[in-house]
Design a protein around this motif. Structure first.
Motif, mmCIF file in Angstrom:
data_model
loop_
_atom_site.group_PDB
_atom_site.id
_atom_site.type_symbol
_atom_site.label_atom_id
_atom_site.label_comp_id
_atom_site.label_asym_id
_atom_site.label_seq_id
_atom_site.Cartn_x
_atom_site.Cartn_y
_atom_site.Cartn_z
ATOM 1 N N ASP A 98 14.940 -2.752 6.726
ATOM 2 C CA ASP A 98 15.116 -3.006 5.300
ATOM 3 C C ASP A 98 14.035 -3.910 4.724
ATOM 4 O OD1 ASP A 98 17.407 -1.431 5.024
ATOM 5 O OD2 ASP A 98 18.686 -3.054 5.746
ATOM 6 N N GLN A 99 13.308 -4.624 5.599
ATOM 7 C CA GLN A 99 12.257 -5.521 5.138
ATOM 8 C C GLN A 99 11.001 -5.285 5.969
ATOM 9 O OE1 GLN A 99 13.139 -9.609 4.187
ATOM 10 N NE2 GLN A 99 15.319 -9.260 4.556
ATOM 11 N N ALA A 100 9.866 -5.295 5.258
ATOM 12 C CA ALA A 100 8.585 -5.147 5.947
ATOM 13 C C ALA A 100 7.588 -6.100 5.310
ATOM 14 C CB ALA A 100 8.075 -3.717 5.842
ATOM 15 N N VAL A 101 6.806 -6.753 6.158
ATOM 16 C CA VAL A 101 5.694 -7.581 5.703
ATOM 17 C C VAL A 101 4.431 -6.752 5.907
ATOM 18 C CG1 VAL A 101 4.364 -9.696 6.088
ATOM 19 C CG2 VAL A 101 6.867 -9.725 6.354
ATOM 20 N N ILE A 102 3.613 -6.670 4.861
ATOM 21 C CA ILE A 102 2.355 -5.939 4.966
ATOM 22 C C ILE A 102 1.225 -6.891 4.614
ATOM 23 C CG2 ILE A 102 1.001 -3.974 4.147
ATOM 24 C CD1 ILE A 102 3.629 -2.563 3.474
ATOM 25 N N VAL A 103 0.232 -6.961 5.492
ATOM 26 C CA VAL A 103 -0.942 -7.808 5.276
ATOM 27 C C VAL A 103 -2.124 -6.885 5.039
ATOM 28 C CG1 VAL A 103 -2.375 -9.664 6.201
ATOM 29 C CG2 VAL A 103 0.046 -9.523 6.855
ATOM 30 N N GLY A 104 -2.768 -7.049 3.884
ATOM 31 C CA GLY A 104 -3.846 -6.133 3.560
ATOM 32 C C GLY A 104 -4.761 -6.627 2.465
ATOM 33 N N HIS A 105 -5.196 -5.698 1.627
ATOM 34 C CA HIS A 105 -6.366 -5.908 0.784
ATOM 35 C C HIS A 105 -6.140 -5.606 -0.699
ATOM 36 C CE1 HIS A 105 -8.566 -5.917 4.605
ATOM 37 N NE2 HIS A 105 -7.794 -4.899 4.938
ATOM 38 N N ASN A 106 -6.993 -6.185 -1.510
ATOM 39 C CA ASN A 106 -7.134 -5.808 -2.912
ATOM 40 C C ASN A 106 -8.255 -4.802 -3.012
ATOM 41 O OD1 ASN A 106 -5.145 -7.112 -4.265
ATOM 42 N ND2 ASN A 106 -6.433 -8.666 -5.183
ATOM 43 N N PRO A 107 -8.282 -3.977 -4.010
ATOM 44 C CA PRO A 107 -7.366 -3.928 -5.146
ATOM 45 C C PRO A 107 -6.042 -3.228 -4.852
ATOM 46 C CG PRO A 107 -9.065 -2.285 -5.465
ATOM 47 C CD PRO A 107 -9.415 -3.039 -4.196
ATOM 48 N N ALA A 108 -5.839 -2.734 -3.626
ATOM 49 C CA ALA A 108 -4.608 -2.010 -3.300
ATOM 50 C C ALA A 108 -3.361 -2.826 -3.623
ATOM 51 C CB ALA A 108 -4.602 -1.599 -1.826
ATOM 52 N N PHE A 109 -3.304 -4.080 -3.181
ATOM 53 C CA PHE A 109 -2.102 -4.885 -3.379
ATOM 54 C C PHE A 109 -1.867 -5.198 -4.852
ATOM 55 C CE2 PHE A 109 -0.948 -7.028 0.894
ATOM 56 C CZ PHE A 109 -1.021 -5.815 1.543
ATOM 57 N N HIS A 110 -2.914 -5.595 -5.554
ATOM 58 C CA HIS A 110 -2.786 -5.917 -6.977
ATOM 59 C C HIS A 110 -2.301 -4.695 -7.758
ATOM 60 C CE1 HIS A 110 -4.406 -6.468 -11.106
ATOM 61 N NE2 HIS A 110 -3.856 -7.652 -10.936
#
Length: 177
Positions: A104-116
């Motif tokens: 039910d919960q996921a942490v995603i570590v990544g990049h812009n501009p994708a996240f923004h």
């Protein structure tokens, strides 16, 4: 309820111009930001049981340094090639197609501009800027990751290093007021 915890990688170093983009490590400022943000992210109730990170050195180092700052919490992470993306569309496809249905919960570590762009397209609020090492939590009242789509999620937490850096420096005795 499905919850995404998005952590943009911390400030990366451009010191060695010969490194490929994927190989750039964190800059000293990024290392400090991880130490500042780790306890603040933890205070929000972020569940680090299922972390998915871009293979980029700066993203992997971000989650490693956050984990090092939160030794009492349990961390498990998976390096995922698909998360080395700068596209909100690719990030949405990852969430819909690759996140395990039983979590039910996921942490995603990544990049812009994708996240923004992802936050602004999927969420109910517009974020002006998603700086390095920022944290955004998006939630949706659904049982399936495939239900995520434009304007279906609610931005419930948004934190940036600037919100905490002065207090962190003061607590470490580096400034006097």
């Amino acid at each position: 309820m499905k919850t995404l915890h998005l952590i943009r990688h911390a400030k990366s170093s451009w010191k060695d111009a010969s490194l490929a983009d994927i190989d750039r490590p964190l800059a000293p400022k990024g290392i400090r930001a991880c130490a500042v943000m780790a306890p603040e992210i933890a205070k929000t109730g972020c569940d680090f049981s299922h972390v998915f990170t871009s293979p980029a050195a700066r993203a992997r180092e971000t989650i490693e340094r956050i984990a090092d700052s939160l030794k009492t919490l349990s961390f498990t992470w998976t390096v995922t090639e698909k998360l080395y993306t700068f596209s909100a569309h690719d990030l949405l496809e990852f969430c819909r197609d690759d996140l395990p249905a039983d979590i039910d919960q996921a942490v995603i570590v990544g990049h812009n501009p994708a996240f923004h762009d992802f936050c602004n397209r999927m969420g109910d609020t517009t974020i002006e800027k998603l700086p390095t090492c920022a944290y955004a939590r998006l939630e949706q009242n659904t049982d399936s990751w495939t239900d995520i789509g434009p304007r279906t999620m609610q931005l419930t937490v948004f934190l940036t290093p600037k919100m905490f850096i002065r207090g962190f420096i003061k607590n470490k005795g580096l400034i006097n007021e």
